[in-house]
Design an enzyme around this catalytic site. Structure first.
Site, mmCIF file in Angstrom:
data_model
loop_
_atom_site.group_PDB
_atom_site.id
_atom_site.type_symbol
_atom_site.label_atom_id
_atom_site.label_comp_id
_atom_site.label_asym_id
_atom_site.label_seq_id
_atom_site.Cartn_x
_atom_site.Cartn_y
_atom_site.Cartn_z
ATOM 1 N N THR A 144 14.402 -93.558 -11.132
ATOM 2 C CA THR A 144 15.699 -93.153 -10.594
ATOM 3 C C THR A 144 16.376 -92.133 -11.504
ATOM 4 O O THR A 144 16.499 -92.366 -12.704
ATOM 5 C CB THR A 144 16.585 -94.398 -10.464
ATOM 6 O OG1 THR A 144 15.898 -95.333 -9.641
ATOM 7 C CG2 THR A 144 17.918 -94.060 -9.856
ATOM 8 N N GLU A 145 16.791 -91.023 -10.923
ATOM 9 C CA GLU A 145 17.471 -89.944 -11.642
ATOM 10 C C GLU A 145 16.668 -89.463 -12.846
ATOM 11 O O GLU A 145 17.221 -89.077 -13.867
ATOM 12 C CB GLU A 145 18.889 -90.373 -12.078
ATOM 13 C CG GLU A 145 19.764 -90.871 -10.943
ATOM 14 C CD GLU A 145 20.064 -89.821 -9.889
ATOM 15 O OE1 GLU A 145 19.796 -88.621 -10.123
ATOM 16 O OE2 GLU A 145 20.554 -90.190 -8.809
#
Lengths: 427, 392
Positions: B143-144
């Site tokens: 994530t990210e």
């Protein structure tokens, strides 16, 4: 920031006019910069000092709302910038003095026909239209010639102020703090309405305390949008006092008890919250015509032991109340600005205001709710009571954002309007 | 020199207004209809036209290659709101020139939770990719673009052969982001660092009229790539760059269409997928002890866990997730995971000012971070009550 906000104002020398004032007025955007952007202080340049004839209604220590505070703070900053003000008030009585501000009141002038009947500051509600007529007739005997600009606040002195400005060839500026439509919740007093209309029509520039109010002036009063400027109210930075003792969670309403303020929404939301938060105390501070009805409503909602009606509070009591509150609520049906909410934020108290409040235009650090949505007000209050991290973060961020722009900025903006009208005259 | 274009597709399940006095009311936390409405809007602006452009490019240029990642919450919404977008994805995957990466199904910060959660969420995602597209993903992105030595160890143990990371000086030092590295803790895992300057030229600056290089043409951009020394230029960005962050009127879709031709016209440049580029000879081991991400100026997790609101909400969500595991109730566990989606914490960012705050506000579905926090905490408190009821 070149001027530290903490230095005592009394010892500060008047500062010369800033460069911002000299720039041609091109856009309101320079005033309404996003609250998040730190504002660079413009360099100072020497400029001509203005002589201003300002017409108001009330003045500290005796004031009932934002108007008196606005006039006082504005004059304080304008005089610090080097401008000189003659302030016209209908009443005698004690006044908080500011160096550079001279007061004029009916009866204190030999050339005036006014008999001086109002030697002691009376209650505005005792005035009738005849009194207002006399006040304006007296203003009409003054000369605007010694002044650069005539500036009236709200409707009280619009007739006299605009008349002498026209007669003596001086520009006329009109600030509107609220409208008769709003104050009367749609049942305006025609005489007041006519005086507001007169001031707006006659003014070279109209100053509104929020965009929301400006829209109303354009729609209802047919003011030309190009001549209306928005200048918000402001608050002084304040250090939050240590909270009062006791485990009570205080939910505060502070303001007049008038129909436009929506205090019954506060009470109905309180009734919902009271059931789930046995420790919460609801405080209503202020006086007004709605008091008997609100008292009955509180009893009807079975809130009598949970709501405290304090009546009118002094400035000192105000400070103490804000210092001890957990949540501040301003559920106004109409609220041209709502300076109390900004004061609460400046004191570190998270605020819940109705969406239409002008104050919501200058900060995103508060909860905004539709004025009719009692359930949402209740939920917001309960959330702030239930989640301490939320209360703390909102309080701290709010304190910073509420004081990012102060009265000094508002005075610079107001002086900018003066220069605009003067430049318009010279062309 | 290889050129890797990797695009990330994600939509969160945004919460409905859940009031404090809705606690115990069995109201749903997520307004599915509203989310699907938003999805349809973005599909119209972005997913449909951009995927069509990519399909055309893959057809016209046999050397064009592309990499994608698609979150589980995106797939759920796409299937319900715009199934044709899923068909478009299937069809470009059939070319065999598009690689798809694994990640957490819920686009969550599961790597900060006790161990089984991360593995389970990644498994859920790889299973979904297998089910929808018949693909077994062998490269991983967090994530990210979160990355650390610990995450590389997890990736290696789970059989992944590469991970994406931010090519940031803070961890690369004087090493260039234009090489492939191997994880110092898990050498079987190769690291592809994002070239953030070139990526952000497209992702952030493309439509900015105040930018000295505005307007950006594909020739100019590819010229910059060609002038960059190294083995690989990794262009990693949101898929929503093309049509949503920059609307079609800015010319972003034409820019995308023109890229394959511009790359082919430059001798020495060659497209590669993530799965191909990871086989480049590594330039050495790289150690990243502290988790980094691709967000904000600090490249840390501050965008999600930087303030008290975010940290307190995340800590509370962790506890509810643990309770949901113990309650052994699939429905409650699924809801707790939807509430772990990182976007919820991103909305609670209190920036005040600066470039980052503007980016946060752009992505937020709330008026301010306090709305986001209060609403989230109401939903989470309700889920906690339900989970405890199940346990007792």
């Amino acid at each position: 920031m070149s001027t530290p906000k903490s230095s005592p104002r009394a010892f500060r020398r008047p500062i010369p006019v800033t460069k911002t004032e000299l720039e041609p007025f091109t856009s309101e955007l320079t005033w309404q910069r996003a609250p998040g952007v730190p504002k660079p202080r413009p360099p100072r340049v020497v400029e001509q000092r203005l002589r201003i004839l300002m017409i108001g209604w009330e003045w500290p220590p005796h004031h009932s709302g934002g108007l008196g505070v606005h006039c006082f703070e504005l004059c304080q900053e304008l005089t610090r910038m080097g401008h000189r003000i003659t302030f016209v008030l209908p009443f005698h009585g004690p006044r908080t003095e500011i160096a550079g501000v001279t007061f004029r009141t009916p009866g204190d002038t030999p050339e005036g026909p006014y008999p001086g009947a109002y030697e002691i500051g009376g209650s505005p509600t005792r005035w009738d239209s005849g009194d207002i007529g006399t006040f304006n007739a007296w203003i009409g005997t003054l000369s605007a010639k010694p002044f650069d600009v005539v500036h009236a606040h709200d409707w009280f002195g619009t007739a006299g102020g605009s008349a002498i400005a026209r007669r003596d060839g001086r520009p006329f500026v009109q600030t509107i703090h609220s409208t008769e439509y709003d104050r009367s919740l749609g049942h305006p007093w025609p005489d007041v309405l006519a005086r507001e209309q007169l001031g707006i029509d006659a003014a070279d520039r109209v100053i509104a305390v929020s965009n929301h109010l400006k829209e109303q002036l354009v729609e209802r009063y047919k003011a030309r949008a190009e001549k209306v400027r928005v200048i918000y109210n402001a608050v002084r930075p304040s250090e939050r006092l240590s909270a009062l003792g006791g485990a009570k969670k205080i939910v505060l309403y502070l303001g007049r008890l008038a129909a436009m303020k929506g205090v019954d929404t506060f009470l109905r939301a309180a009734a919902q919250v009271a059931r789930s938060e046995p420790g919460a105390l609801f405080v209503v501070a202020g006086e007004g015509p709605e008091y008997p009805r609100l008292l009955t409503l509180a009893a009807h909602l079975d809130l009598s032991d949970r709501v405290l009606f304090l009546g009118k509070v002094t400035d000192e009591e105000r400070t103490t109340l804000l210092a001890s509150a957990s949540v501040f609520v301003l559920p106004s049906v109409v609220e041209p600005f709502g300076i109390a909410a900004l004061e609460a934020m400046a004191a570190g108290v998270p605020a819940i205001v109705s969406k239409t409040s002008g104050v919501a235009e200058i900060t995103t650090g508060m909860f905004t709710v539709d004025f009719w949505d009692i359930d949402e007000f209740a939920s917001r209050i309960a959330e702030l009571l239930a989640y301490p991290v939320l209360r703390h973060t909102m309080g701290e961020e709010g304190r910073i954002s509420a004081t990012r722009e102060g009265w000094e900025e508002r005075a610079i903006q107001t002086a900018g309007v003066y220069r605009e009208v003067l430049a318009g005259r010279r062309r | 020199m290889k050129v890797v274009l990797y695009l990330h597709l994600h939509q969160p399940w945004r919460l409905a207004r859940f009031r404090y006095f809705d606690l115990g009311s069995a109201r749903p936390y997520i307004d599915e209809r509203r989310n699907l409405e938003i999805f349809r809007g973005i599909a119209e602006q972005c997913y449909r036209p951009a995927l069509a452009r990519l399909a055309e490019a893959l057809e016209e240029f046999p050397d064009f290659r592309l990499s994608l990642s698609v979150t589980g919450t995106f797939l759920e919404q796409a299937k319900a709101a715009a199934p044709d977008v899923v068909d478009q994805l299937r069809s470009i995957l059939k070319t065999g020139r598009v690689s798809v990466l694994a990640e957490t199904y819920y686009h969550s910060l599961a790597f900060l939770l006790p161990p089984p959660e991360l593995a389970e969420e990644v498994d859920l995602h790889t299973a979904a990719l297998q089910r929808e597209f018949g693909i077994r993903a062998t490269s991983l992105r967090m994530t990210e673009l979160a990355y650390s030595d610990e995450l590389a160890a997890f990736a290696g143990r789970s059989g992944f052969r590469a991970m994406l990371m931010e090519g940031w000086e803070g961890v690369l030092g004087d090493r260039s982001p234009t090489h492939v590295y191997e994880s110092a803790t898990m050498p079987s895992v190769r690291l592809l660092p994002r070239h953030y300057r070139l990526s952000d030229d497209v992702g952030f600056r493309f439509s900015s009229k105040g930018w000295s290089d505005y307007p950006l043409t594909s020739e100019k951009f590819v010229g910059w790539i060609a002038a960059t020394p190294g083995d690989v230029v990794n262009l990693f960005m949101d898929f929503e760059t093309f049509g949503e962050h920059h609307p079609a009127s800015t010319g972003i879709l034409d820019f995308l269409s023109a890229l394959p031709h511009a790359v082919r016209a430059r001798p020495g440049l060659e497209w590669a997928t993530v799965d191909e580029a990871r086989d480049l000879p590594p330039a050495g081991p790289l150690s990243v002890p502290r988790t980094i991400s691709w967000a904000d100026q600090n490249r840390d997790l501050g965008a999600w866990l930087g303030n008290d609101l975010q940290r307190s909400a995340f800590e509370a969500a962790k506890k509810v997730n643990l309770l949901a595991h113990r309650a052994n109730d699939p429905e409650l566990l699924e809801i707790s995971r939807r509430l772990l989606t990182s976007d919820h914490f991103y909305y609670m960012y209190v920036g005040g000012h600066g470039a980052d705050a503007g980016v946060h506000q752009y992505f937020s579905s709330y008026g301010n971070p306090y709305d986001a926090y209060a609403n989230y905490m109401n939903a989470l408190t309700d889920l906690r009550r339900r989970t405890i009821e199940r346990l007792t």
